[in-house]
Design a protein around this motif. Structure first.
Motif, PDB file in Angstrom:
ATOM      1  N   SER A  21       1.134  -1.100  -0.274  1.00 19.66           N
ATOM      2  CA  SER A  21      -0.148  -0.112   0.015  1.00 19.66           C
ATOM      3  C   SER A  21       0.850   1.417  -0.133  1.00 19.66           C
ATOM      4  CB  SER A  21      -0.815   0.183   0.874  1.00 19.66           C
ATOM      5  OG  SER A  21      -1.713   0.849   1.697  1.00 19.66           O
ATOM      6  N   HIS A  22       0.968   2.001  -0.825  1.00 17.50           N
ATOM      7  CA  HIS A  22       1.843   2.953  -1.029  1.00 17.50           C
ATOM      8  C   HIS A  22       1.279   4.009  -0.052  1.00 17.50           C
ATOM      9  CE1 HIS A  22       2.908   6.790  -2.801  1.00 17.50           C
ATOM     10  NE2 HIS A  22       3.751   6.360  -3.013  1.00 17.50           N
ATOM     11  N   PRO A  23       2.121   5.163   0.613  1.00 14.02           N
ATOM     12  CA  PRO A  23       1.832   5.354   2.324  1.00 14.02           C
ATOM     13  C   PRO A  23       1.063   6.965   1.195  1.00 14.02           C
ATOM     14  CG  PRO A  23       4.740   5.388   1.662  1.00 14.02           C
ATOM     15  CD  PRO A  23       4.022   4.498  -0.151  1.00 14.02           C
ATOM     16  N   GLN A  24       1.516   7.245   0.096  1.00 15.03           N
ATOM     17  CA  GLN A  24       0.628   8.444  -0.289  1.00 15.03           C
ATOM     18  C   GLN A  24      -0.778   8.011  -0.272  1.00 15.03           C
ATOM     19  OE1 GLN A  24       3.929   8.866  -1.237  1.00 15.03           O
ATOM     20  NE2 GLN A  24       4.664  10.079   0.512  1.00 15.03           N
ATOM     21  N   THR A  25      -0.740   7.575  -1.408  1.00 13.54           N
ATOM     22  CA  THR A  25      -2.222   7.373  -1.802  1.00 13.54           C
ATOM     23  C   THR A  25      -3.098   6.148  -1.378  1.00 13.54           C
ATOM     24  OG1 THR A  25      -1.616   5.429  -3.478  1.00 13.54           O
ATOM     25  CG2 THR A  25      -1.345   8.043  -4.111  1.00 13.54           C
ATOM     26  N   GLY A  26      -1.885   5.165  -0.585  1.00 12.20           N
ATOM     27  CA  GLY A  26      -3.289   3.536  -0.290  1.00 12.20           C
ATOM     28  C   GLY A  26      -3.438   3.173  -0.742  1.00 12.20           C
ATOM     29  N   LYS A  27      -3.203   3.404  -2.323  1.00 13.94           N
ATOM     30  CA  LYS A  27      -3.460   2.243  -3.706  1.00 13.94           C
ATOM     31  C   LYS A  27      -2.535   1.235  -3.249  1.00 13.94           C
ATOM     32  CE  LYS A  27      -2.697   2.089  -8.777  1.00 13.94           C
ATOM     33  NZ  LYS A  27      -2.419   3.075 -10.223  1.00 13.94           N
ATOM     34  N   LEU A  28      -2.768  -0.612  -3.946  1.00 10.40           N
ATOM     35  CA  LEU A  28      -1.437  -0.669  -3.878  1.00 10.40           C
ATOM     36  C   LEU A  28      -0.884  -1.390  -5.025  1.00 10.40           C
ATOM     37  CD1 LEU A  28      -4.233  -4.250  -2.895  1.00 10.40           C
ATOM     38  CD2 LEU A  28      -2.310  -2.677  -1.328  1.00 10.40           C
ATOM     39  N   VAL A  29       0.102  -1.335  -5.008  1.00 11.54           N
ATOM     40  CA  VAL A  29       1.542  -1.092  -6.156  1.00 11.54           C
ATOM     41  C   VAL A  29       2.284  -2.709  -5.837  1.00 11.54           C
ATOM     42  CG1 VAL A  29       0.989   0.789  -6.659  1.00 11.54           C
ATOM     43  CG2 VAL A  29       2.822  -0.147  -4.753  1.00 11.54           C
ATOM     44  N   PRO A  30       2.367  -3.164  -7.241  1.00  8.16           N
ATOM     45  CA  PRO A  30       4.064  -3.665  -6.944  1.00  8.16           C
ATOM     46  C   PRO A  30       4.795  -3.956  -6.296  1.00  8.16           C
ATOM     47  CG  PRO A  30       3.126  -4.209  -9.443  1.00  8.16           C
ATOM     48  CD  PRO A  30       2.832  -2.883  -8.721  1.00  8.16           C
ATOM     49  N   ALA A  31       5.509  -4.364  -4.892  1.00  7.80           N
ATOM     50  CA  ALA A  31       6.585  -4.532  -4.737  1.00  7.80           C
ATOM     51  C   ALA A  31       7.926  -4.058  -5.482  1.00  7.80           C
ATOM     52  CB  ALA A  31       7.068  -5.454  -3.796  1.00  7.80           C
ATOM     53  N   TYR A  32       7.873  -4.260  -6.241  1.00 11.34           N
ATOM     54  CA  TYR A  32       9.367  -4.151  -7.475  1.00 11.34           C
ATOM     55  C   TYR A  32       8.336  -2.231  -7.600  1.00 11.34           C
ATOM     56  CZ  TYR A  32      10.808  -8.164  -8.719  1.00 11.34           C
ATOM     57  OH  TYR A  32      10.846  -9.813  -8.789  1.00 11.34           O
TER      58      TYR A  32
ATOM     59  N   GLN B 285       6.801   0.063  -5.959  1.00 13.90           N
ATOM     60  CA  GLN B 285       7.128   0.658  -4.716  1.00 13.90           C
ATOM     61  C   GLN B 285       8.530   1.041  -4.189  1.00 13.90           C
ATOM     62  OE1 GLN B 285       4.955   1.795  -2.476  1.00 13.90           O
ATOM     63  NE2 GLN B 285       6.775   3.437  -1.024  1.00 13.90           N
ATOM     64  N   HIS B 286       9.208  -0.584  -4.842  1.00 13.52           N
ATOM     65  CA  HIS B 286      11.310  -0.172  -4.047  1.00 13.52           C
ATOM     66  C   HIS B 286      11.879   0.753  -4.756  1.00 13.52           C
ATOM     67  CE1 HIS B 286      10.260  -2.252  -0.575  1.00 13.52           C
ATOM     68  NE2 HIS B 286       9.770  -2.967  -0.881  1.00 13.52           N
ATOM     69  N   SER B 287      11.617   0.288  -6.648  1.00 12.68           N
ATOM     70  CA  SER B 287      12.606   0.847  -7.502  1.00 12.68           C
ATOM     71  C   SER B 287      11.814   2.687  -7.680  1.00 12.68           C
ATOM     72  CB  SER B 287      12.584  -0.031  -8.522  1.00 12.68           C
ATOM     73  OG  SER B 287      11.049  -0.374  -8.939  1.00 12.68           O
ATOM     74  N   VAL B 288      10.823   2.648  -7.548  1.00 11.13           N
ATOM     75  CA  VAL B 288      10.476   3.360  -8.487  1.00 11.13           C
ATOM     76  C   VAL B 288      10.171   4.249  -7.676  1.00 11.13           C
ATOM     77  CG1 VAL B 288       8.575   4.786 -10.228  1.00 11.13           C
ATOM     78  CG2 VAL B 288       9.470   2.960 -10.224  1.00 11.13           C
ATOM     79  N   LEU B 289       8.894   4.390  -7.006  1.00  7.80           N
ATOM     80  CA  LEU B 289       8.219   5.350  -5.368  1.00  7.80           C
ATOM     81  C   LEU B 289       8.865   5.708  -4.422  1.00  7.80           C
ATOM     82  CD1 LEU B 289       4.716   3.727  -6.504  1.00  7.80           C
ATOM     83  CD2 LEU B 289       5.320   5.899  -6.735  1.00  7.80           C
ATOM     84  N   ASP B 290      10.086   4.769  -3.883  1.00  9.21           N
ATOM     85  CA  ASP B 290      10.932   4.833  -2.915  1.00  9.21           C
ATOM     86  C   ASP B 290      12.350   5.231  -3.691  1.00  9.21           C
ATOM     87  OD1 ASP B 290       8.576   5.287  -1.044  1.00  9.21           O
ATOM     88  OD2 ASP B 290       8.697   2.558  -0.471  1.00  9.21           O
ATOM     89  N   ALA B 291      12.248   6.006  -4.512  1.00  9.15           N
ATOM     90  CA  ALA B 291      13.791   6.123  -5.304  1.00  9.15           C
ATOM     91  C   ALA B 291      14.897   6.710  -4.698  1.00  9.15           C
ATOM     92  CB  ALA B 291      13.048   6.796  -6.871  1.00  9.15           C
ATOM     93  N   GLY B 292      14.639   7.871  -3.227  1.00 10.29           N
ATOM     94  CA  GLY B 292      15.365   8.247  -2.659  1.00 10.29           C
ATOM     95  C   GLY B 292      15.740   8.115  -2.020  1.00 10.29           C
ATOM     96  N   GLU B 293      15.076   6.475  -1.055  1.00  6.92           N
ATOM     97  CA  GLU B 293      15.514   5.727  -0.113  1.00  6.92           C
ATOM     98  C   GLU B 293      16.402   4.331  -0.721  1.00  6.92           C
ATOM     99  OE1 GLU B 293      12.557   3.675   2.707  1.00  6.92           O
ATOM    100  OE2 GLU B 293      11.462   6.131   2.414  1.00  6.92           O
ATOM    101  N   ASN B 294      16.433   4.588  -1.885  1.00  5.99           N
ATOM    102  CA  ASN B 294      17.303   3.927  -3.196  1.00  5.99           C
ATOM    103  C   ASN B 294      18.390   4.158  -3.658  1.00  5.99           C
ATOM    104  OD1 ASN B 294      15.508   1.052  -2.358  1.00  5.99           O
ATOM    105  ND2 ASN B 294      14.007   2.694  -3.993  1.00  5.99           N
ATOM    106  N   ILE B 295      19.154   5.143  -3.119  1.00  9.63           N
ATOM    107  CA  ILE B 295      19.541   5.531  -3.585  1.00  9.63           C
ATOM    108  C   ILE B 295      21.054   5.108  -3.201  1.00  9.63           C
ATOM    109  CG2 ILE B 295      21.424   8.503  -3.987  1.00  9.63           C
ATOM    110  CD1 ILE B 295      18.986   9.678  -4.452  1.00  9.63           C
TER     111      ILE B 295
END
Length: 67
Positions: free
Chosen positions: A44-55, A57-67
Motif C-alpha cells: 500500500s503506497h503510503p501517500q495514496t493507499g493504492k496497492l502497487v507491486p513491491a518492485y 514501490q521499492h524501485s520507483v516510488l521510494d527512489a530516494g531511499e534506494n540511492i
C-alpha cells in the motif's frame, strides 16, 4: 523463492504504461510489465493507499531511499 531485482530504469516506464493500460512493444519493457503483472507481493503506497507491486514501490516510488 528466488528474488531477482529489476532495474528502476525499466520498471518506471513499464509501470507508467501499465497505469495507462498500454502493453509495450519494446521487448524489455514488455517482459518487465509481465513480471510486474505477475508480482504477488503488493504494498500500500503510503501517500495514496493504492496497492502497487513491491518492485514499483521499492524501485520507483521510494527512489530516494534506494540511492
Amino acid at each position: 523463492m528466488v528474488h531477482n531485482f529489476m532495474d528502476a530504469a525499466d520498471v518506471a516506464p513499464a509501470w507508467v504504461l501499465m497505469e495507462q493500460g498500454v502493453a509495450s512493444e519494446d521487448l524489455t519493457l514488455k517482459a518487465t510489465q509481465e513480471r510486474l503483472g505477475a508480482c504477488m507481493h503488493t504494498m500500500s503506497h503510503p501517500q495514496t493507499g493504492k496497492l502497487v507491486p513491491a518492485y514499483v514501490q521499492h524501485s520507483v516510488l521510494d527512489a530516494g531511499e534506494n540511492i
